[in-house]
Design a protein around this motif. Structure first.
Motif, mmCIF file in Angstrom:
data_model
loop_
_atom_site.group_PDB
_atom_site.id
_atom_site.type_symbol
_atom_site.label_atom_id
_atom_site.label_comp_id
_atom_site.label_asym_id
_atom_site.label_seq_id
_atom_site.Cartn_x
_atom_site.Cartn_y
_atom_site.Cartn_z
ATOM 1 N N THR A 88 26.152 137.229 39.042
ATOM 2 C CA THR A 88 25.108 138.122 38.534
ATOM 3 C C THR A 88 25.533 139.578 38.588
ATOM 4 O O THR A 88 25.116 140.361 37.747
ATOM 5 C CB THR A 88 23.789 137.947 39.313
ATOM 6 O OG1 THR A 88 24.032 138.198 40.690
ATOM 7 C CG2 THR A 88 23.195 136.580 39.096
ATOM 8 N N ASN A 89 26.364 139.962 39.560
ATOM 9 C CA ASN A 89 26.848 141.336 39.617
ATOM 10 C C ASN A 89 27.665 141.675 38.376
ATOM 11 O O ASN A 89 27.549 142.758 37.819
ATOM 12 C CB ASN A 89 27.678 141.565 40.878
ATOM 13 C CG ASN A 89 26.817 141.652 42.118
ATOM 14 O OD1 ASN A 89 25.615 141.887 42.020
ATOM 15 N ND2 ASN A 89 27.419 141.445 43.279
ATOM 16 N N THR A 125 27.421 140.168 35.467
ATOM 17 C CA THR A 125 26.485 140.170 34.332
ATOM 18 C C THR A 125 25.687 141.471 34.314
ATOM 19 O O THR A 125 25.521 142.085 33.258
ATOM 20 C CB THR A 125 25.527 138.969 34.421
ATOM 21 O OG1 THR A 125 26.303 137.777 34.464
ATOM 22 C CG2 THR A 125 24.591 138.929 33.238
ATOM 23 N N ASP A 126 25.220 141.884 35.496
ATOM 24 C CA ASP A 126 24.471 143.147 35.582
ATOM 25 C C ASP A 126 25.334 144.324 35.150
ATOM 26 O O ASP A 126 24.881 145.216 34.441
ATOM 27 C CB ASP A 126 23.963 143.376 37.010
ATOM 28 C CG ASP A 126 22.867 142.397 37.404
ATOM 29 O OD1 ASP A 126 22.273 141.775 36.494
ATOM 30 O OD2 ASP A 126 22.608 142.256 38.614
ATOM 31 N N SER A 137 24.583 146.698 32.051
ATOM 32 C CA SER A 137 24.478 148.149 32.235
ATOM 33 C C SER A 137 25.459 148.888 31.332
ATOM 34 O O SER A 137 25.115 149.892 30.714
ATOM 35 C CB SER A 137 24.738 148.524 33.699
ATOM 36 O OG SER A 137 23.732 148.009 34.518
ATOM 37 N N THR A 191 18.534 151.659 41.945
ATOM 38 C CA THR A 191 17.469 150.753 42.406
ATOM 39 C C THR A 191 17.949 149.311 42.399
ATOM 40 O O THR A 191 17.731 148.565 43.352
ATOM 41 C CB THR A 191 16.215 150.918 41.518
ATOM 42 O OG1 THR A 191 15.796 152.277 41.538
ATOM 43 C CG2 THR A 191 15.088 150.036 41.990
ATOM 44 N N GLU A 192 18.608 148.924 41.313
ATOM 45 C CA GLU A 192 19.134 147.557 41.214
ATOM 46 C C GLU A 192 20.203 147.300 42.269
ATOM 47 O O GLU A 192 20.269 146.229 42.861
ATOM 48 C CB GLU A 192 19.680 147.315 39.802
ATOM 49 C CG GLU A 192 18.595 147.219 38.753
ATOM 50 C CD GLU A 192 19.138 147.086 37.336
ATOM 51 O OE1 GLU A 192 20.382 147.007 37.163
ATOM 52 O OE2 GLU A 192 18.330 147.075 36.404
ATOM 53 N N ALA A 193 21.038 148.301 42.545
ATOM 54 C CA ALA A 193 22.083 148.136 43.552
ATOM 55 C C ALA A 193 21.450 148.006 44.947
ATOM 56 O O ALA A 193 21.923 147.208 45.767
ATOM 57 C CB ALA A 193 23.032 149.321 43.511
ATOM 58 N N LYS A 223 18.471 146.810 45.598
ATOM 59 C CA LYS A 223 17.847 145.484 45.661
ATOM 60 C C LYS A 223 18.911 144.409 45.917
ATOM 61 O O LYS A 223 18.702 143.485 46.691
ATOM 62 C CB LYS A 223 17.106 145.162 44.364
ATOM 63 C CG LYS A 223 15.797 145.898 44.211
ATOM 64 C CD LYS A 223 15.149 145.522 42.884
ATOM 65 C CE LYS A 223 13.875 146.317 42.639
ATOM 66 N NZ LYS A 223 13.281 146.001 41.338
ATOM 67 N N ALA A 224 20.035 144.547 45.249
ATOM 68 C CA ALA A 224 21.111 143.566 45.411
ATOM 69 C C ALA A 224 21.696 143.617 46.816
ATOM 70 O O ALA A 224 22.109 142.606 47.363
ATOM 71 C CB ALA A 224 22.202 143.792 44.366
ATOM 72 N N ALA A 225 21.754 144.802 47.383
ATOM 73 C CA ALA A 225 22.323 144.961 48.726
ATOM 74 C C ALA A 225 21.378 144.450 49.806
ATOM 75 O O ALA A 225 21.819 144.069 50.884
ATOM 76 C CB ALA A 225 22.656 146.430 48.976
#
Length: 126
Positions: free
Chosen positions: A2-3, A5-6, A10, A119-121, A123-125
């Protein structure tokens, strides 16, 4: 996975925004270039008209009449050149405002993109 893909999503969004911003900048510059070309053509036409008026004075033999006609040509041409300079200045001011709006829009989009990515980073962390 998913990283990756994200990241690709982006990057795709960033690329699309960059292309759109570049198209907008090109449109602003093209519009200014067209308006300036019209001004230059008008200026060339003005110089041709002044030259024709001077050629029409070839038959004038009286010095006072020649001086009066020459003065009229210079005054008319000077007034038209001053108007052209003023309207060209307005064109540049308008283009400057358009570029300012374009830049501010791009800065806002970039800020939003960075905030979203952060924000996405986060959340992923978590």
């Amino acid at each position: 996975m998913t990283n990756a893909t994200d990241f690709l999503n982006s990057f795709s969004t960033y690329s699309k925004e960059s292309i759109a911003a570049t198209k907008e900048l090109f449109a602003i510059n093209a519009e200014l270039a067209n308006k300036l070309l019209e001004k230059q053509i008008g200026f060339a036409d003005l110089m041709l008209q002044a030259g024709e008026k001077q050629l029409d004075m070839v038959s004038v033999t009286e010095p006072k009449e020649y001086l009066a006609k020459q003065t009229a040509i210079v005054e008319e041409t000077t007034a038209k050149v001053a108007d052209a300079a003023q309207s060209t200045t307005v064109l540049f001011q308008e283009a400057g405002e358009e570029l300012k709006v374009w830049f501010e829009k791009g800065a806002k989009t970039a800020e939003e993109t960075v905030k979203k990515a952060a924000t996405e980073a986060a959340k992923a962390a978590a």
